[in-house]
Every structure is written in structure tokens, then in C-alpha cells.
Design a protein around this motif. Structure first.
Motif, PDB file in Angstrom:
ATOM      1  N   ASP A  83      47.078  40.302  29.529  1.00 13.44           N
ATOM      2  CA  ASP A  83      47.397  40.649  30.907  1.00 13.44           C
ATOM      3  C   ASP A  83      47.413  42.167  31.021  1.00 13.44           C
ATOM      4  OD1 ASP A  83      49.880  41.563  30.046  1.00 13.44           O
ATOM      5  OD2 ASP A  83      51.049  40.224  31.312  1.00 13.44           O
ATOM      6  N   SER A  87      40.853  31.076  31.088  1.00 16.51           N
ATOM      7  CA  SER A  87      41.423  30.541  32.322  1.00 16.51           C
ATOM      8  C   SER A  87      42.702  31.295  32.655  1.00 16.51           C
ATOM      9  CB  SER A  87      41.702  29.046  32.179  1.00 16.51           C
ATOM     10  OG  SER A  87      42.654  28.809  31.155  1.00 16.51           O
ATOM     11  N   PRO A  88      43.063  31.364  33.942  1.00 14.51           N
ATOM     12  CA  PRO A  88      44.313  32.041  34.314  1.00 14.51           C
ATOM     13  C   PRO A  88      45.512  31.358  33.673  1.00 14.51           C
ATOM     14  CG  PRO A  88      42.933  31.646  36.246  1.00 14.51           C
ATOM     15  CD  PRO A  88      42.321  30.876  35.113  1.00 14.51           C
ATOM     16  N   THR A  89      46.457  32.152  33.249  1.00 11.89           N
ATOM     17  CA  THR A  89      47.673  31.595  32.648  1.00 11.89           C
ATOM     18  C   THR A  89      48.887  32.379  33.118  1.00 11.89           C
ATOM     19  OG1 THR A  89      48.708  30.918  30.566  1.00 11.89           O
ATOM     20  CG2 THR A  89      47.623  33.051  30.563  1.00 11.89           C
ATOM     21  N   GLN A  90      50.019  31.702  33.097  1.00 14.16           N
ATOM     22  CA  GLN A  90      51.300  32.338  33.393  1.00 14.16           C
ATOM     23  C   GLN A  90      52.255  31.973  32.265  1.00 14.16           C
ATOM     24  OE1 GLN A  90      50.181  29.811  35.756  1.00 14.16           O
ATOM     25  NE2 GLN A  90      48.733  31.366  36.494  1.00 14.16           N
ATOM     26  N   GLU A 131      51.002  37.254  33.182  1.00 14.00           N
ATOM     27  CA  GLU A 131      50.052  36.741  34.172  1.00 14.00           C
ATOM     28  C   GLU A 131      48.689  37.316  33.805  1.00 14.00           C
ATOM     29  OE1 GLU A 131      51.698  35.851  38.414  1.00 14.00           O
ATOM     30  OE2 GLU A 131      52.350  37.872  37.874  1.00 14.00           O
ATOM     31  N   GLY A 132      47.895  36.510  33.136  1.00 16.59           N
ATOM     32  CA  GLY A 132      46.621  37.038  32.669  1.00 16.59           C
ATOM     33  C   GLY A 132      45.627  35.934  32.396  1.00 16.59           C
ATOM     34  N   LEU A 133      44.801  36.159  31.355  1.00 14.72           N
ATOM     35  CA  LEU A 133      43.765  35.206  30.981  1.00 14.72           C
ATOM     36  C   LEU A 133      44.026  34.676  29.576  1.00 14.72           C
ATOM     37  CD1 LEU A 133      40.616  37.087  32.333  1.00 14.72           C
ATOM     38  CD2 LEU A 133      41.621  35.003  33.275  1.00 14.72           C
ATOM     39  N   ASN A 143      37.688  38.908  27.472  1.00 16.91           N
ATOM     40  CA  ASN A 143      37.610  38.464  28.866  1.00 16.91           C
ATOM     41  C   ASN A 143      37.772  39.641  29.822  1.00 16.91           C
ATOM     42  OD1 ASN A 143      38.869  36.106  27.212  1.00 16.91           O
ATOM     43  ND2 ASN A 143      38.060  35.125  29.046  1.00 16.91           N
ATOM     44  N   CYS A 144      37.776  40.857  29.287  1.00 14.72           N
ATOM     45  CA  CYS A 144      38.112  42.043  30.077  1.00 14.72           C
ATOM     46  C   CYS A 144      36.889  42.934  30.242  1.00 14.72           C
ATOM     47  CB  CYS A 144      39.256  42.811  29.424  1.00 14.72           C
ATOM     48  SG  CYS A 144      40.757  41.835  29.223  1.00 14.72           S
ATOM     49  N   SER A 167      33.161  40.134  36.600  1.00 19.44           N
ATOM     50  CA  SER A 167      33.805  39.008  35.922  1.00 19.44           C
ATOM     51  C   SER A 167      32.876  38.489  34.827  1.00 19.44           C
ATOM     52  CB  SER A 167      34.109  37.896  36.927  1.00 19.44           C
ATOM     53  OG  SER A 167      34.631  36.762  36.278  1.00 19.44           O
TER      54      SER A 167
END
Length: 309
Positions: free
Chosen positions: A28, A142-145, A158-160, A181-182, A187
Motif C-alpha cells: 500500500d 486484487s484490492p485488499t484491506q 489498503e492496497g494490492l 503491481n506498482c 495499471s
């Protein structure tokens, strides 16, 4: 067809030596963290472990457990190692010997495109038994929290999330692995692994790679005819060129600070490898002589184990 759920499961047979490990990497805007949970077995020794390392610390932490603490459930999928739990939709890491407690959600994994010929990143080799090291890309990003608690301070994540796994008896003798992923420009997701592969009486350098830009996936692999045409270390940079049909891709890879990890060798976690969490990779993708993309990736996970000497 081999599916995401198939790849996620425990693959270990009753043969030993053997290992299996699940790898998670979360990035994140303030923290990059990697977690490996796994099992390694020989006739003399059975080891269950958790390895964790992150950019708030400068070293890897590892805890070992008796084999009895490893509990596996196929349906619904679940792995428990004492107080730590890995489910299809959640990862919880907790141990009083670790300075970190981690909780993350696993949402809508971004999957590789599949064909019957190449159902996984291993291509047709996915159908073979007794490979020295099998690899699965479970989630391209995928997005993750979640929440990370480190030294009594709580961080909201809050990131990938990127996920992969390996199983077999040993890591390849020589390999390089890159993942990010950055991407600065757009994207995009990058995964690359080149490794020496023992196969029957011969050996070869195997290539598996995916570059996902938006929703388009470019796959480079030995089973598609990919070849390394240039590989050289220049000061602190690894230069690599891979050609496949009408496409060519050039890499400039810088690892930066690394963390020492334990890796499998004949079912024993006694081999040392170095992994970066904040590496940098530049790529140029060509179709014939036309440059289609120039991309820069930060927060790269990078391992170079004797591939570039």
C-alpha cells in the motif's frame, strides 16, 4: 481444467523430501509486506513455518512449529498453524514470537488467462508429476484491506495483494524472480521467473512470465518458444532480454535492500536466498522493431539466486 481452487490446495504427496509454501505480498502507500506459510519434510525432519518481512523492519522473522500444529481442510479450504489461519478469503497471522499481527482480506483474485495447453503459469508442465519445483500464480493483484500491528502500533492497510505458491522438493539451482503491481505509467502487473530446470536426463533454462496491462495479458514462456538473448549484470543492475516470436521484452532490474529468507533444498529449509521488497524494474516491450510500451515498476519483489553472478 486445473482451476484456482485446484492450485490453492495442498499438493504434497506422501513422497519425501517435499515442501510446499504459500506466498502473499501486500503493497500500500506506506508499507510493503510479504508472508510465507509452509511445510517441509524429510525422513528425519518435518517443519511447519511462517516467515514474514516488511519495510518497517530490516530483517525477516521466522517461527517454526511441530507438524501437529499444521491443520489442513480441503473444503472449504483452510490451513491453520496454531493461532494463524489462511482461508480462501482471509489471512490471519499471529504468534507471540512475532513482532507482527496481520489480518488481510482476499477479494476477487485476478487470475491468469487459461487454455487447455497452458492451464497455469507452468503451461503443459502443469500436467507432469515429480517436477523439482512447481509454481502457481494464484492472484496477479486484487484490492485488499486489513490491519498490521507492529510493535504495538496499528497500521490500516489498503492496497494490492499478490499471491503465489511453490511445491516440490527444492527451489531451482539458479533463478531470478521479479514481481510488482506498482507501475508508474498505467495499471499494470509484472511477474517474471527464469530458472534452471532439471528435466529427465537434460536441463534447460525455463522462462515463465506475464505482463498484464489493463486487462490484456502478455505471456512469455519457454513452452511458447521464449528464449533469453541477453543476460548481464552491470554494476547493480540486471539486464535481461527475452524474445518470443514477434515480441521482445527488455528488462533493467535493480534489487536494492534485501531480506535473507530460508528456502527449501531437498525438503529442508536451510538454503538462504535474498529478496527485495522495494526493487525497481524498467521494461520495454517490442513488437518486431516497434516499441509498444515503456514501463517502470516500483516496490518490486526481486530474488536473484546465482542467476546473475
Amino acid at each position: 481444467m486445473i482451476t484456482y481452487d485446484t492450485e490453492l490446495q495442498l499438493h504434497q504427496s506422501y513422497k519425501i523430501p517435499a515442501f510446499e509454501g504459500w506466498y502473499f505480498r501486500i503493497v500500500d502507500n506506506q508499507i510493503s509486506i510479504a508472508v510465507i506459510i509452509g511445510i517441509a519434510k524429510t525422513k528425519e525432519k518435518q517443519e511447519v513455518f511462517i516467515q514474514i518481512f516488511h519495510t518497517l523492519s530490516e530483517s525477516m522473522e521466522k517461527v517454526n512449529y511441530d507438524i501437529d500444529y499444521f491443520q489442513y481442510q480441503k473444503e472449504p479450504f483452510q490451513i491453520m498453524i496454531k493461532d494463524s489461519v489462511f482461508r480462501k478469503d482471509h489471512l490471519h497471522i499471529e504468534d507471540e514470537r512475532l513482532s507482527v499481527t496481520l489480518d488481510i482480506d482476499i477479494n476477487a483474485p485476478k487470475l491468469l488467462c487459461q487454455t487447455k495447453y497452458a492451464p497455469t503459469i507452468m503451461g503443459p508442465f502443469a500436467y507432469l508429476k515429480n517436477m523439482q519445483c512447481n509454481h502457481a500464480v494464484l492472484n496477479l493483484g486484487s484490492p485488499t484491506q486489513g490491519t498490521l500491528i507492529y510493535q504495538d502500533q496499528s497500521y490500516k492497510l489498503e492496497g494490492l495483494l499478490y499471491q503465489e505458491k511453490d511445491w516440490g522438493n527444492s527451489f531451482p539451482k539458479k533463478y531470478i524472480w521479479v514481481q510488482s503491481n506498482c507501475c508508474k505509467e498505467k495499471s499494470a502487473v509484472l511477474f517474471l521467473s527464469c530458472a534452471t530446470i532439471p528435466f529427465k536426463c537434460i536441463g534447460f533454462t525455463g522462462i515463465i512470465m506475464v505482463l498484464m496491462i489493463g486487462e490484456q495479458q502478455y505471456r512469455f514462456a519457454s513452452y511458447y518458444g521464449a528464449l533469453i538473448t541477453h543476460a548481464k549484470k552491470v554494476q547493480d543492475t540486471y539486464q535481461l532480454t527475452i524474445k518470443q516470436g514477434k515480441y521482445k521484452i527488455k528488462f533493467k532490474i535493480k534489487a536494492g535492500q534485501t531480506y535473507r529468507l530460508d528456502a527449501p533444498e531437498n525438503g529442508v529449509m536451510e538454503r538462504n536466498v535474498e529478496e527485495s521488497l522495494l526493487g525497481h524494474t524498467e521494461i520495454k516491450l517490442y513488437k518486431y522493431h516497434q516499441c509498444l510500451e515503456t514501463l517502470s515498476f516500483d516496490c518490486c519483489g526481486i530474488e536473484n539466486d546465482h542467476f546473475f553472478l
